[in-house]
Design an enzyme around this catalytic site. Structure first.
Site, PDB file in Angstrom:
ATOM      1  N   CYS A 101     -23.227   2.608 -30.467  1.00 43.51           N
ATOM      2  CA  CYS A 101     -22.202   1.641 -30.887  1.00 43.51           C
ATOM      3  C   CYS A 101     -20.896   1.982 -30.177  1.00 43.51           C
ATOM      4  O   CYS A 101     -19.876   2.268 -30.791  1.00 43.51           O
ATOM      5  CB  CYS A 101     -22.041   1.697 -32.408  1.00 43.51           C
ATOM      6  SG  CYS A 101     -21.188   0.273 -33.117  1.00 43.51           S
TER       7      CYS A 101
ATOM      8  N   CYS B 217     -30.101   0.185 -31.434  1.00 44.47           N
ATOM      9  CA  CYS B 217     -29.417   0.629 -32.650  1.00 44.47           C
ATOM     10  C   CYS B 217     -30.337   0.572 -33.862  1.00 44.47           C
ATOM     11  O   CYS B 217     -30.946  -0.459 -34.145  1.00 44.47           O
ATOM     12  CB  CYS B 217     -28.192  -0.241 -32.905  1.00 44.47           C
ATOM     13  SG  CYS B 217     -27.279   0.275 -34.385  1.00 44.47           S
TER      14      CYS B 217
ATOM     15  N   CYS C  92     -26.552  -5.397 -39.323  1.00 42.49           N
ATOM     16  CA  CYS C  92     -25.220  -5.473 -38.705  1.00 42.49           C
ATOM     17  C   CYS C  92     -24.762  -6.924 -38.581  1.00 42.49           C
ATOM     18  O   CYS C  92     -25.339  -7.705 -37.824  1.00 42.49           O
ATOM     19  CB  CYS C  92     -25.242  -4.798 -37.339  1.00 42.49           C
ATOM     20  SG  CYS C  92     -23.630  -4.773 -36.522  1.00 42.49           S
TER      21      CYS C  92
ATOM     22  N   GLU D 274     -13.353  20.675 -35.392  1.00 37.06           N
ATOM     23  CA  GLU D 274     -12.742  19.453 -35.914  1.00 37.06           C
ATOM     24  C   GLU D 274     -11.284  19.336 -35.481  1.00 37.06           C
ATOM     25  O   GLU D 274     -10.816  18.240 -35.174  1.00 37.06           O
ATOM     26  CB  GLU D 274     -12.853  19.401 -37.439  1.00 37.06           C
ATOM     27  CG  GLU D 274     -14.275  19.191 -37.953  1.00 37.06           C
ATOM     28  CD  GLU D 274     -14.895  17.883 -37.461  1.00 37.06           C
ATOM     29  OE1 GLU D 274     -14.147  16.994 -36.996  1.00 37.06           O
ATOM     30  OE2 GLU D 274     -16.123  17.754 -37.537  1.00 37.06           O
TER      31      GLU D 274
ATOM     32  N   ASP E  63     -13.563   8.508 -38.952  1.00 40.78           N
ATOM     33  CA  ASP E  63     -12.895   8.749 -37.676  1.00 40.78           C
ATOM     34  C   ASP E  63     -13.000   7.465 -36.850  1.00 40.78           C
ATOM     35  O   ASP E  63     -13.419   6.420 -37.344  1.00 40.78           O
ATOM     36  CB  ASP E  63     -13.531   9.928 -36.947  1.00 40.78           C
ATOM     37  CG  ASP E  63     -14.870   9.554 -36.368  1.00 40.78           C
ATOM     38  OD1 ASP E  63     -15.571   8.736 -36.990  1.00 40.78           O
ATOM     39  OD2 ASP E  63     -15.230  10.041 -35.289  1.00 40.78           O
TER      40      ASP E  63
ATOM     41  N   CYS F 290     -26.822  -2.440 -28.511  1.00 45.14           N
ATOM     42  CA  CYS F 290     -27.324  -2.919 -29.806  1.00 45.14           C
ATOM     43  C   CYS F 290     -28.849  -2.907 -29.879  1.00 45.14           C
ATOM     44  O   CYS F 290     -29.421  -2.739 -30.958  1.00 45.14           O
ATOM     45  CB  CYS F 290     -26.782  -4.316 -30.083  1.00 45.14           C
ATOM     46  SG  CYS F 290     -24.975  -4.382 -30.271  1.00 45.14           S
TER      47      CYS F 290
ATOM     48  N   TYR G 154      -8.935  12.985 -42.511  1.00 40.51           N
ATOM     49  CA  TYR G 154     -10.210  13.013 -41.801  1.00 40.51           C
ATOM     50  C   TYR G 154     -10.812  14.417 -41.773  1.00 40.51           C
ATOM     51  O   TYR G 154     -11.982  14.621 -42.120  1.00 40.51           O
ATOM     52  CB  TYR G 154     -10.069  12.504 -40.353  1.00 40.51           C
ATOM     53  CG  TYR G 154     -11.248  12.973 -39.551  1.00 40.51           C
ATOM     54  CD1 TYR G 154     -12.483  12.364 -39.699  1.00 40.51           C
ATOM     55  CD2 TYR G 154     -11.167  14.116 -38.742  1.00 40.51           C
ATOM     56  CE1 TYR G 154     -13.608  12.837 -39.051  1.00 40.51           C
ATOM     57  CE2 TYR G 154     -12.277  14.599 -38.097  1.00 40.51           C
ATOM     58  CZ  TYR G 154     -13.489  13.955 -38.245  1.00 40.51           C
ATOM     59  OH  TYR G 154     -14.593  14.442 -37.615  1.00 40.51           O
TER      60      TYR G 154
END
Length: 352
Positions: free
Chosen positions: A195, A205, A211, A44, A143, A202, A125
DNA sequence: AACTCGGGGCT
DNA sequence: AGCCCAGAGTT
């Protein structure tokens, strides 16, 4: 879709994740127990503002050399900084070592988001990501991927960075109680592969039907961002002082740009070329025809290169300037940040 | 709230 | 040649 009804996001997203999760070195294998907190924390921190493909070789190098908090806590500062060279944002490396030493002293990484938030280099975060991914707690992980997915899902019109509180609140509404860590990583995988910032896929997705951005045909226009100012141009000089087959290196001060890193001596970085100002010693400096150009986050830098040679028995202590002599043939092992590595390649070729 | 802080990937 | 990226710390 009415905004007062939580959308059914987590279930279809987690189903998609179970089938399409990326296989990344810091993730637990499917069906395995929880991932190693040390590896989650290390990944991270490395991944802050840094893409996965860039991090992978550094993560492999670090975990092979320092496989635990205790091993990393025992590392020499200079060795860790050299190993981090090229990855950027060097304050992360200083904070990484400070954090490892604190965790080693405490005995283990704390497990709550609030306690994690107090560790060096662990912000909002990272604290949420570790709590969720390493310890299975529900945490709202936001994030850049999540910002993009959420602003598209809800067609958030407000520009970043002002929209962050609203994005966090929206993310909270779709974060499940169970599998919060997988949910966060699923959002990241979706943002990374489907995305995407440009030309989102899309049609592939799993959240297409929920969406708003897709419904209005404008998914790619989110997130809205404030206009950026042009980067200023700056100029500097690097000094290549050789003694036989060695070159003088210095350590930059901890604070500021490239802080704590081994480097060539430089003059000031100015709005106009500073020439030989702040040369490490008085010498017969010759300016090379070649220049080095490098882009930083908030300015572009053009660097002139000056070279000189002194007698072989000269030491490395020039009063206020304390350096070390480094074999030019092994300059790649010095752990120089990229802008200095670029200069060293040019200079080593012409003044070895 | 604004600013500082890297460097490579991708289009 | 821009835009982007598993953000944090300082002022």
């Amino acid at each position: 879709m009415p905004d007062n009804v939580p959308r059914a996001i987590a279930a279809p997203l987690l189903s998609w994740y179970d089938a399409h999760a990326r296989d990344l070195p810091w993730r637990a294998r499917p069906g395995a127990n929880a991932p190693d907190p040390y590896r989650v924390w290390l990944s991270e921190v490395m991944l802050q503002q840094t893409q996965v493909a860039t991090v992978i070789p550094y993560f492999a190098k670090f975990t092979a050399r320092w496989p635990s908090f205790e091993a990393l806590a025992a590392a020499e500062d200079a060795d860790l900084m050299a190993a981090w060279a090229g990855l950027g944002y060097y304050a992360r490396a200083r904070n990484l070592l400070a954090c490892a030493r604190e965790v080693a002293r405490r005995g283990a990484l704390p497990e709550t988001e609030a306690e994690l938030l107090g560790l060096p280099g662990v912000g909002g975060y990272t604290a949420a990501a570790i709590a969720a991914i390493a310890f299975g707690q529900r945490a709202v992980v936001v994030d850049a991927n999540v910002e993009r997915v959420v602003t598209r899902l809800f067609a958030v019109p407000d520009p970043l960075p002002g929209a962050r509180p609203k994005i966090r609140a929206l993310t909270d509404t779709i974060t499940p109680d169970a599998r919060a860590g997988d949910f966060a990583q699923a959002m990241m995988d979706l943002g990374s592969g489907i995305c995407t910032a440009r030309a989102p896929r899309c049609l592939l997705c799993p959240l297409r039907d929920q969406c708003d951005g897709f419904a209005t045909g404008a998914a790619e226009t989110f997130p809205v961002k404030a206009a950026k100012l042009p980067k200023p141009q700056r100029y500097g000089t690097m000094f290549w002082l050789t003694r036989g087959g060695e070159v003088l290196l210095v350590r930059r001060p901890d604070k500021g740009l490239l802080g704590g890193m081994r480097a060539l001596p430089t003059g000031p970085w100015s709005d106009t070329p500073p020439g030989l100002a702040d040369a490490p010693i008085a010498a017969d400096w010759r300016l090379l025809d070649d220049q080095v150009r490098h882009g930083f986050t908030h300015f572009n830098l053009d660097v002139a290169l000056a070279a000189a040679t002194i007698a072989a028995q000269t030491g490395a202590d020039f009063g206020t300037l304390k350096g070390e002599w480094w074999p030019i043939a092994e300059i790649e092992s010095a752990g120089l940040p990229t802008v200095f590595a670029k200069a060293a390649r040019v200079l080593g070729r012409k003044h070895a």
